[in-house]
Enzyme design. Structure first.
Site, PDB file in Angstrom:
ATOM      1  N   HIS A 116       0.795  -1.229   0.000  1.00  0.00           N
ATOM      2  CA  HIS A 116       0.000   0.000   0.000  1.00  0.00           C
ATOM      3  C   HIS A 116       0.828   1.280   0.000  1.00  0.00           C
ATOM      4  CE1 HIS A 116      -3.519  -2.315  -0.043  1.00  0.00           C
ATOM      5  NE2 HIS A 116      -3.748  -2.456   1.237  1.00  0.00           N
ATOM      6  N   HIS A 192      -9.796   2.069  -0.014  1.00  0.00           N
ATOM      7  CA  HIS A 192      -9.825   0.914   0.890  1.00  0.00           C
ATOM      8  C   HIS A 192     -10.998   0.983   1.870  1.00  0.00           C
ATOM      9  CE1 HIS A 192      -8.420  -2.657   2.749  1.00  0.00           C
ATOM     10  NE2 HIS A 192      -7.188  -2.579   2.300  1.00  0.00           N
ATOM     11  N   GLU A 324     -12.008  -3.711  -3.459  1.00  0.00           N
ATOM     12  CA  GLU A 324     -11.145  -2.611  -3.894  1.00  0.00           C
ATOM     13  C   GLU A 324     -10.821  -2.791  -5.374  1.00  0.00           C
ATOM     14  OE1 GLU A 324      -7.697  -3.068  -1.113  1.00  0.00           O
ATOM     15  OE2 GLU A 324      -9.157  -4.419  -0.239  1.00  0.00           O
TER      16      GLU A 324
END
Ligand SMILES: *[C@@H]1O[C@H](CO)[C@@H](O)[C@H](O)[C@H]1NC(C)=O
Ligand SMILES: *[C@@H]1O[C@H](CO)[C@@H](O)[C@H](O)[C@H]1NC(C)=O
Ligand SMILES: *[C@@H]1O[C@H](CO)[C@@H](O)[C@H](O)[C@H]1NC(C)=O
Length: 365
Positions: A116, A192, A324
């Site tokens: 991420h 997210h 996502e």
């Protein structure tokens, strides 16, 4: 919180060598958008969704987004609740890649991988507010962020823009754009959000139903990095081509404690395709997601533990579902995956359209 306790908590954070001490509480702002039955709250910290209130089949309004109890909790978040994730969302195996003959080494923040966007990804920076229209026919807010050359190891300056808009009847869009200013760079921006259509504090999502319009996944190795192969969902617990109750086969999946895998969205490449539908038959709330992204990560909140949430909620494992939309994980190391390289002159665009309703979608019970 009083001024003194704020100062104390900063001293505490500074003393514990905390990385985000530079973000001051007064710089973290909340914005709300309202249209008809829907209201949305977002913050400039990570361009993050804090809440989305929707009616159920009886008109009862409930917040369907998991969030922390205080804004400062976002500065030491490890779940990426509602955040805009980047520069490269999901995982990069070995925390490295080679682009045009140059080898780039990134910080590893999950085992040997970069997860991420790295240690301080886009979910942990303050974004600027460019436009903000709270009400009217299309309430909207646009955040921008200038990511510098070398930030978290990535090449080149990158201008990023994220817009949240409420439109039509119970619809929301999230539009993410990025422009490389001087060097090609991998980009994979994602949102997210952790959804629980029964309400953020309504227990687990195991009885909610999902349909995912992907007949293949990108299976993972033991570090959760794609092997580079594709696997048909046929005859497996990953098959959501028809709607299934999430909990019905969750014990059979190979990831730890639930689903955590990328689906290849069926449909036309680069066009807006339907990615997934989620439905909670208790409240009657349904959500349909459309996107131009090639993939969608289905994650069943496998590691929530006991997160302290807003309004006294305590979130446990499987307390929410994530869908996502994204590029395939570790694309930058898999030439057979759709390219995530964004070059100067060729902008990145990621569209997400969410349609909410209070009727059973076709095929759901
Ligand atoms: C952040 O740290 C504080 C202080 O240790 C703690 O109370 C809080 O629960 C943490 N928040 C998260 C999201 O981990
Ligand atoms: C990281 O890579 C090293 C060297 O390949 C390996 O020995 C180690 O087990 C890896 N660690 C994790 C957490 O995957
Ligand atoms: C909700 O769905 C489950 C699983 O399909 C079913 O057993 C149950 O009867 C449904 N409940 C309602 C209220 O429709």
């Amino acid at each position: 919180m009083t001024k003194i306790s704020l100062v104390l908590s900063f001293l505490f954070l500074a003393a514990s060598g905390f990385a985000y001490g530079s973000v001051k509480k007064e710089d973290i702002k909340v914005f709300d958008l309202k249209k008809g039955d829907i209201s949305l709250k977002v913050t400039n910290y990570g361009a993050t969704i804090l809440s989305l209130v929707l009616p159920d089949k009886n008109g009862k309004m409930v917040d369907v987004i998991l969030a922390y109890r205080s804004l400062m909790d976002y500065t030491n978040d490890t779940s990426y609740f509602g955040a805009t994730v980047g520069r490269v969302g999901n995982r990069i195996g070995g925390a490295q890649f080679t682009l045009n003959g140059i080898h780039y080494k990134l910080p590893a923040n999950e085992g040997n991988s970069t997860l991420h966007g790295g240690i301080i990804g886009f979910s942990d920076v303050l974004w600027k507010v460019k436009k903000y229209r709270r009400e009217g026919p299309n309430p909207s807010i646009t955040f921008t962020y200038h990511s510098f050359d070398g930030e978290e190891g990535f090449p080149g300056d990158l201008l990023v823009r994220v817009s949240y808009t409420l439109y039509g009847k119970n619809q929301m869009s999230i539009i993410m754009k990025a422009k490389a200013l001087n060097k090609p760079t991998p980009v994979n921006l994602l949102n997210h959000a952790y959804w629980n259509l029964g309400g953020h504090n309504s227990g687990d999502i195991l009885n909610e139903q999902v349909q995912i319009f992907g007949s293949k996944t990108t299976p993972l190795d033991s570090n959760l990095i794609p092997t580079g192969k594709f696997a048909s969902v046929k005859g497996t617990p990953y098959d959501f081509l028809k709607p299934h109750v999430i909990g019905s086969r969750i014990k059979q999946v190979s990831e730890t404690n639930g689903y955590n895998v990328n689906y290849v969205i069926d449909g036309k490449k680069g066009k807006i395709n339907r990615a997934a539908i989620a439905y909670d038959n208790k409240s009657g709330r349904a959500m349909e997601i459309w996107t131009n992204a090639p993939g969608v990560q289905f994650y069943t909140s496998n590691y929530l533990g006991n997160v302290k949430g807003k309004n006294g909620a305590v979130y446990k494992d499987h307390g929410a579902l994530c869908l996502e939309t994204q590029a395939f994980p570790d694309s930058v190391n898999h030439p057979n995956f759709p390219s995530t390289i964004v070059s100067p002159g060729k902008d990145y665009k990621h569209y997400m359209f969410f349609k909410f309703s209070t009727k059973a979608p076709r095929g759901f019970t």
